[in-house]
Motif scaffolding. Structure first.
Motif, PDB file in Angstrom:
ATOM      1  N   LYS A  90      -9.556 -11.349  -2.391  1.00 47.71           N
ATOM      2  CA  LYS A  90      -9.487 -11.281  -0.933  1.00 47.71           C
ATOM      3  C   LYS A  90      -8.230 -10.534  -0.477  1.00 47.71           C
ATOM      4  N   SER A  91      -7.089 -10.803  -1.098  1.00 43.45           N
ATOM      5  CA  SER A  91      -5.859 -10.116  -0.689  1.00 43.45           C
ATOM      6  C   SER A  91      -5.882  -8.642  -1.087  1.00 43.45           C
ATOM      7  N   ILE A  92      -6.523  -8.339  -2.204  1.00 43.27           N
ATOM      8  CA  ILE A  92      -6.663  -6.932  -2.612  1.00 43.27           C
ATOM      9  C   ILE A  92      -7.523  -6.195  -1.597  1.00 43.27           C
ATOM     10  N   LEU A  93      -8.639  -6.802  -1.203  1.00 45.45           N
ATOM     11  CA  LEU A  93      -9.518  -6.171  -0.212  1.00 45.45           C
ATOM     12  C   LEU A  93      -8.823  -6.018   1.135  1.00 45.45           C
ATOM     13  N   GLN A  94      -8.008  -6.994   1.509  1.00 46.52           N
ATOM     14  CA  GLN A  94      -7.261  -6.887   2.763  1.00 46.52           C
ATOM     15  C   GLN A  94      -6.277  -5.721   2.692  1.00 46.52           C
ATOM     16  N   HIS A  95      -5.607  -5.578   1.547  1.00 52.10           N
ATOM     17  CA  HIS A  95      -4.667  -4.468   1.375  1.00 52.10           C
ATOM     18  C   HIS A  95      -5.403  -3.133   1.409  1.00 52.10           C
ATOM     19  N   ILE A  96      -6.577  -3.079   0.785  1.00 52.72           N
ATOM     20  CA  ILE A  96      -7.387  -1.862   0.816  1.00 52.72           C
ATOM     21  C   ILE A  96      -7.719  -1.496   2.261  1.00 52.72           C
ATOM     22  N   ASN A  97      -8.132  -2.472   3.043  1.00 54.91           N
ATOM     23  CA  ASN A  97      -8.458  -2.222   4.449  1.00 54.91           C
ATOM     24  C   ASN A  97      -7.254  -1.692   5.221  1.00 54.91           C
ATOM     25  N   GLU A  98      -6.080  -2.244   4.959  1.00 57.37           N
ATOM     26  CA  GLU A  98      -4.864  -1.778   5.633  1.00 57.37           C
ATOM     27  C   GLU A  98      -4.554  -0.333   5.256  1.00 57.37           C
ATOM     28  N   LEU A  99      -4.701  -0.011   3.974  1.00 59.77           N
ATOM     29  CA  LEU A  99      -4.442   1.358   3.518  1.00 59.77           C
ATOM     30  C   LEU A  99      -5.432   2.338   4.140  1.00 59.77           C
ATOM     31  N   VAL A 100      -6.704   1.955   4.194  1.00 65.67           N
ATOM     32  CA  VAL A 100      -7.738   2.816   4.779  1.00 65.67           C
ATOM     33  C   VAL A 100      -7.455   3.045   6.264  1.00 65.67           C
ATOM     34  N   GLU A 101      -7.059   1.995   6.963  1.00 65.93           N
ATOM     35  CA  GLU A 101      -6.738   2.144   8.387  1.00 65.93           C
ATOM     36  C   GLU A 101      -5.586   3.127   8.585  1.00 65.93           C
ATOM     37  N   GLU A 102      -4.543   3.003   7.757  1.00 67.24           N
ATOM     38  CA  GLU A 102      -3.415   3.933   7.877  1.00 67.24           C
ATOM     39  C   GLU A 102      -3.846   5.355   7.546  1.00 67.24           C
ATOM     40  N   GLU A 103      -4.637   5.504   6.490  1.00 70.90           N
ATOM     41  CA  GLU A 103      -5.112   6.840   6.109  1.00 70.90           C
ATOM     42  C   GLU A 103      -5.925   7.458   7.246  1.00 70.90           C
ATOM     43  N   ALA A 147      -4.450  12.039  13.330  1.00 73.55           N
ATOM     44  CA  ALA A 147      -3.277  12.462  14.104  1.00 73.55           C
ATOM     45  C   ALA A 147      -3.381  13.948  14.425  1.00 73.55           C
ATOM     46  N   THR A 148      -3.149  14.264  15.669  1.00 72.04           N
ATOM     47  CA  THR A 148      -3.226  15.665  16.086  1.00 72.04           C
ATOM     48  C   THR A 148      -1.857  16.330  16.085  1.00 72.04           C
ATOM     49  N   ASP A 149      -0.808  15.545  15.929  1.00 75.77           N
ATOM     50  CA  ASP A 149       0.555  16.101  15.939  1.00 75.77           C
ATOM     51  C   ASP A 149       0.967  16.519  14.523  1.00 75.77           C
ATOM     52  N   ALA A 150       0.769  17.755  14.201  1.00 80.11           N
ATOM     53  CA  ALA A 150       1.168  18.341  12.918  1.00 80.11           C
ATOM     54  C   ALA A 150       0.663  17.525  11.726  1.00 80.11           C
ATOM     55  N   PRO A 151      -0.641  17.525  11.461  1.00 79.38           N
ATOM     56  CA  PRO A 151      -1.191  16.736  10.353  1.00 79.38           C
ATOM     57  C   PRO A 151      -0.614  17.108   8.992  1.00 79.38           C
ATOM     58  N   GLU A 152      -0.103  18.331   8.855  1.00 79.06           N
ATOM     59  CA  GLU A 152       0.489  18.721   7.567  1.00 79.06           C
ATOM     60  C   GLU A 152       1.715  17.884   7.224  1.00 79.06           C
ATOM     61  N   GLN A 153       2.325  17.265   8.226  1.00 75.01           N
ATOM     62  CA  GLN A 153       3.467  16.381   7.978  1.00 75.01           C
ATOM     63  C   GLN A 153       3.036  15.122   7.233  1.00 75.01           C
ATOM     64  N   HIS A 154       1.777  14.794   7.314  1.00 79.87           N
ATOM     65  CA  HIS A 154       1.273  13.561   6.731  1.00 79.87           C
ATOM     66  C   HIS A 154       0.663  13.757   5.344  1.00 79.87           C
ATOM     67  N   THR A 155       0.674  14.960   4.833  1.00 77.12           N
ATOM     68  CA  THR A 155       0.018  15.276   3.569  1.00 77.12           C
ATOM     69  C   THR A 155       0.512  14.413   2.419  1.00 77.12           C
ATOM     70  N   ASP A 156       1.826  14.303   2.266  1.00 74.87           N
ATOM     71  CA  ASP A 156       2.378  13.515   1.161  1.00 74.87           C
ATOM     72  C   ASP A 156       2.015  12.045   1.283  1.00 74.87           C
ATOM     73  N   ARG A 157       2.091  11.506   2.494  1.00 74.84           N
ATOM     74  CA  ARG A 157       1.759  10.096   2.691  1.00 74.84           C
ATOM     75  C   ARG A 157       0.277   9.843   2.425  1.00 74.84           C
ATOM     76  N   ILE A 158      -0.580  10.750   2.856  1.00 74.39           N
ATOM     77  CA  ILE A 158      -2.018  10.596   2.621  1.00 74.39           C
ATOM     78  C   ILE A 158      -2.310  10.621   1.123  1.00 74.39           C
ATOM     79  N   LYS A 159      -1.653  11.517   0.396  1.00 77.13           N
ATOM     80  CA  LYS A 159      -1.839  11.581  -1.062  1.00 77.13           C
ATOM     81  C   LYS A 159      -1.422  10.267  -1.698  1.00 77.13           C
ATOM     82  N   HIS A 160      -0.289   9.721  -1.266  1.00 79.48           N
ATOM     83  CA  HIS A 160       0.184   8.441  -1.799  1.00 79.48           C
ATOM     84  C   HIS A 160      -0.816   7.327  -1.477  1.00 79.48           C
ATOM     85  N   LEU A 161      -1.345   7.322  -0.267  1.00 82.56           N
ATOM     86  CA  LEU A 161      -2.332   6.310   0.121  1.00 82.56           C
ATOM     87  C   LEU A 161      -3.587   6.416  -0.743  1.00 82.56           C
ATOM     88  N   GLU A 162      -4.053   7.634  -0.994  1.00 80.66           N
ATOM     89  CA  GLU A 162      -5.236   7.829  -1.832  1.00 80.66           C
ATOM     90  C   GLU A 162      -5.000   7.288  -3.239  1.00 80.66           C
TER      91      GLU A 162
END
Length: 77
Positions: free
Chosen positions: A4-17, A23-38
């Motif tokens: 249950k806690s793993i699934l909750q964490h997965i949901n949180e990560l998906v929401e952030e991703e 985000a419309t404000d310079a999405p290239e700024q988020h590339t590294d964070r998105i890769k880490h989330l994936e």
């Protein structure tokens, strides 16, 4: 860590991703964070699969371990 806690964490990560991808404000700024989330999502799904497999075969699911990113990212789908 429970399923249950793993699934909750997965949901949180998906929401952030999703928020970062939308985000419309310079999405290239988020590339590294998105890769880490994936990568972290892949690790979480792998841990959940390990736990379910251990349970299915009568082993303790708490014996499952988070595998390093390099291992999880080299899996063939």
């Amino acid at each position: 860590m429970s399923d249950k806690s793993i699934l909750q964490h997965i949901n949180e990560l998906v929401e952030e991703e999703n928020r970062l991808r939308a985000a419309t404000d310079a999405p290239e700024q988020h590339t590294d964070r998105i890769k880490h989330l994936e990568e972290e999502l892949d690790q979480c799904w792998d841990l959940l699969r390990q736990r379910r497999a251990r349970r299915e075969f009568g082993d303790d699911p708490n014996g499952a371990q988070v595998r390093d990113v390099g291992t999880v990212e080299r899996y063939l789908q």
